[in-house]
Design a protein around this motif. Structure first.
Motif, PDB file in Angstrom:
ATOM      1  N   LEU A  51      42.518  34.616  38.263  1.00  0.00           N
ATOM      2  CA  LEU A  51      42.152  35.647  38.737  1.00  0.00           C
ATOM      3  C   LEU A  51      43.277  36.215  37.928  1.00  0.00           C
ATOM      4  CD1 LEU A  51      41.796  35.266  42.202  1.00  0.00           C
ATOM      5  CD2 LEU A  51      40.629  36.422  41.028  1.00  0.00           C
ATOM      6  N   GLU A  95      42.325  36.504  34.584  1.00  0.00           N
ATOM      7  CA  GLU A  95      41.266  37.676  33.845  1.00  0.00           C
ATOM      8  C   GLU A  95      41.220  39.146  34.476  1.00  0.00           C
ATOM      9  OE1 GLU A  95      37.057  37.564  35.200  1.00  0.00           O
ATOM     10  OE2 GLU A  95      38.259  36.521  34.055  1.00  0.00           O
ATOM     11  N   ALA A  96      43.121  39.450  35.274  1.00  0.00           N
ATOM     12  CA  ALA A  96      43.229  40.778  35.784  1.00  0.00           C
ATOM     13  C   ALA A  96      44.610  41.499  34.298  1.00  0.00           C
ATOM     14  CB  ALA A  96      44.014  40.578  36.681  1.00  0.00           C
ATOM     15  N   THR A 150      41.095  43.223  42.068  1.00  0.00           N
ATOM     16  CA  THR A 150      41.571  41.393  42.292  1.00  0.00           C
ATOM     17  C   THR A 150      41.586  40.762  43.384  1.00  0.00           C
ATOM     18  OG1 THR A 150      42.444  41.830  40.189  1.00  0.00           O
ATOM     19  CG2 THR A 150      42.854  39.621  41.605  1.00  0.00           C
ATOM     20  N   THR A 175      39.479  37.742  45.313  1.00  0.00           N
ATOM     21  CA  THR A 175      40.000  36.993  46.098  1.00  0.00           C
ATOM     22  C   THR A 175      39.798  36.505  47.275  1.00  0.00           C
ATOM     23  OG1 THR A 175      42.289  37.422  44.676  1.00  0.00           O
ATOM     24  CG2 THR A 175      42.672  36.366  46.211  1.00  0.00           C
TER      25      THR A 175
END
Lengths: 281, 295
Positions: free
Chosen positions: A88, A91-92, A116, A120
């Motif tokens: 995560l 990616e962000a 995000t 999650t």
């Protein structure tokens, strides 16, 4: 940094095998494992859809906190959690990095935070459910929901066979390495090593495919001897197989509490919304 | 589950279909676990990684009846790599399942003779291409829905397009060619004729498993996916005021936009190379290359 390296070094075939064994055969004493699998699937679907309907950060934070509490209660393996967080964050990070590149500012980061957070919540919900559920119960619950039989069979078969298949592939791979010759020179960026590794990994699939074909035939023949296809299309046999699935008081209680928590979160969210202010260009 | 496909020249019975399904599922599942272990090379946001061993499901759809093999492979990925590893995306998995199964099914229908390397090469590229195009479309759509008023956030639409473009090219080259086309061309003719007796049925021949109607349908699908892809991207660019295609004076100053053209030209080069390679192979195989068959 050292810590991360230590974690990364743990990701190898052995760890993954142990992790899988644990998921497939581990003891299930947690709250989620004791639920009726059908209730668990409905709960999961709820949390897979709901986050997409809200852009209000308060509600999303509330759901996230609820998920984190459930995750803590379910004793998830730290390795799986680490992989999730790592994915995560990177990616962000990439998207923000390129957004800054194109003349964006930190509003981009704020917008992505919402996105995000949604991802999650959904990932945590799936981890809580699927690493805790007995594969047999899971596939029976799907059967109850009228999912095609072959798919349900695939799930319980997959969970049981996977460790054996990994072992087999590892053996073939190692015997290829024993008989093969490791490149003498490294090459630029060790490309010779990488090439050798990739070629061996692909070639090892040739005997693997033939072995698995044989094994599959044996499995399907054994299934047919027990009347698999006939039983799956016979409503009475199906009823008998699925009769043990029963909802108890615990399931009702669980769904009730979830409902109350959700209503409370949405109510607080509408009272004190944190929403991104939209800058018009 | 899969009812016998109509218009099929060679009907398989239920347990044979189950066999193909289970084989394709287990093999692609195990391949996915292996790709989790293969190291990745990141270069900034550009990542060189093997996202999947496309040659395994491709070999399955080329060798056996395409439908059960195409349905089995994505399920294997979901069960083995995602569910068991706690990486399960829920409803998102459904999207991946549909994309991949469709791509594999079409690829399987395009192959007439598993010994022809040319057909294998074209079908491999088409298969991975359909999968990647559909997933790009869905990814962009997801961000579109997930972030409210996306066009008001400066930089994000462009950055998403660039990242998706890079990953598309990257996937086509690494998963499509290096781990799809090349190993499939090596593997499929070797397995053809050897694996079928182990499973208890006759090897695939020209007429097996496909009918004229299905092939027309497959070609139609290839084109429609391509047009959906182009349409979706241009719609997204128009909606978000992204001006990649319009040649503007300040175009060259912006490094990022050049970057996209690098990706596009790389894709075109790959395409040209692939066509050249295929025509070369066609020549070499027509000059007398007897098919290998055990038995």
């Amino acid at each position: 940094m050292n810590r991360i390296r230590q974690w990364l070094s743990k990701i190898n075939v052995e760890t993954i095998k142990i992790e899988l064994m644990n998921t497939a055969y581990g003891e299930r004493t947690t709250l989620m494992a004791k639920l009726d699998p059908r209730v668990a699937i409905i709960w999961y679907l709820l949390f897979a859809i709901l986050p997409w309907l809200f852009w209000n950060n308060t509600i999303l934070i509330g759901m996230l906190v609820y998920m984190v509490i459930l995750t803590a209660l379910s004793r998830i393996s730290p390795l799986i959690l680490f992989l999730l967080c790592f994915g995560l964050v990177t990616e962000a990070g990439y998207v923000i990095f390129t957004a800054l590149f194109f003349g964006g500012d930190l509003t981009a980061a704020a917008a992505l935070l919402t996105f995000t957070m949604k991802l999650t919540i959904i990932s945590l919900a799936s981890i809580v459910i699927f690493t805790n559920m007995d594969p047999e119960r899971f596939s029976d619950a799907l059967l109850r929901f009228k999912v095609p039989e072959t798919f349900c069979f695939g799930i319980s078969y997959g969970y049981r066979m996977l460790p054996i298949l990994i072992d087999e592939y590892q053996n073939i791979f190692n015997s290829f390495r024993l008989r093969g010759r490791f490149p003498e020179k490294k090459g630029v960026l060790a490309w010779r090593y990488v090439y050798h590794f990739c070629v061996t990994a692909v070639k090892a699939f040739y005997p693997m495919i033939l072995n698995t074909a044989k094994r599959t035939r044996t499995t399907v023949e054994a299934l047919e001897v027990k009347g698999f296809t006939y039983g799956m299309h016979n409503p009475e046999a199906k009823e008998l197989k699925l009769s043990y699935l029963k909802t108890t008081k615990k399931d009702v209680l669980f769904l009730g509490i979830t409902g109350v928590v959700l209503i409370a979160i949405i109510y607080t969210g509408t009272l004190y919304p944190i929403e991104r202010t939209i800058h018009q260009l | 589950m899969p009812n016998p496909i109509p218009h099929q020249k060679k009907e398989l019975n239920q347990s044979q279909q189950l066999m193909i399904f289970v084989l394709s599922m287990s093999l692609f599942g195990i391949a996915n676990i292996i790709t989790e272990i293969v190291p990745e090379f990141s270069f900034g946001p550009v990542e060189f990684s093997v996202s999947y061993f496309a040659f395994i499901p491709l070999a399955m759809v080329f060798l056996f009846s395409p439908l059960p093999a195409a349905l089995g492979a994505p399920l294997g990925e979901i069960i083995f790599a995602d569910l068991l590893m706690g990486d399960f995306g829920g409803i998102g998995e459904l999207e991946g399942f549909i994309e991949f199964a469709l791509a594999l099914y079409v690829a399987g229908l395009l192959v007439k003779n598993p010994n022809s390397r040319k057909q294998i090469a074209i079908a491999s590229l088409v298969g991975v291409g359909i999968d990647q195009m559909l997933s790009t479309v869905v990814d962009i759509g997801k961000v579109w829905v997930g972030i409210e008023e996306l066009e008001a956030v400066p930089g994000v639409p462009e950055s998403i397009l660039v990242l998706e473009g890079i990953s598309f090219v990257n996937e086509m080259v690494i998963s499509g060619v290096l781990f799809g086309l090349i190993p499939a061309m090596w593997l499929v003719p070797r397995l053809h004729g050897k694996i079928e007796p182990l499973m208890g049925f006759a090897p695939r021949e020209d007429v097996s498993f496909r009918s004229a109607k299905e092939i027309v349908g497959a070609r139609f699908l290839v084109f429609s996916v391509f047009f959906i892809f182009v349409g979706m991207i241009s719609e997204f660019m128009a909606e978000m005021d992204v001006n990649f295609a319009v040649w503007q004076p300040e175009f060259i100053e912006q490094f990022g936009q050049q970057f996209l053209w690098v990706g596009v030209s790389a894709a075109i080069i790959v395409l040209i190379l692939a066509v050249m390679g295929i025509s070369y192979l066609k020549k070499s195989s027509s000059s007398g290359n007897p098919s290998r068959k055990a038995q």
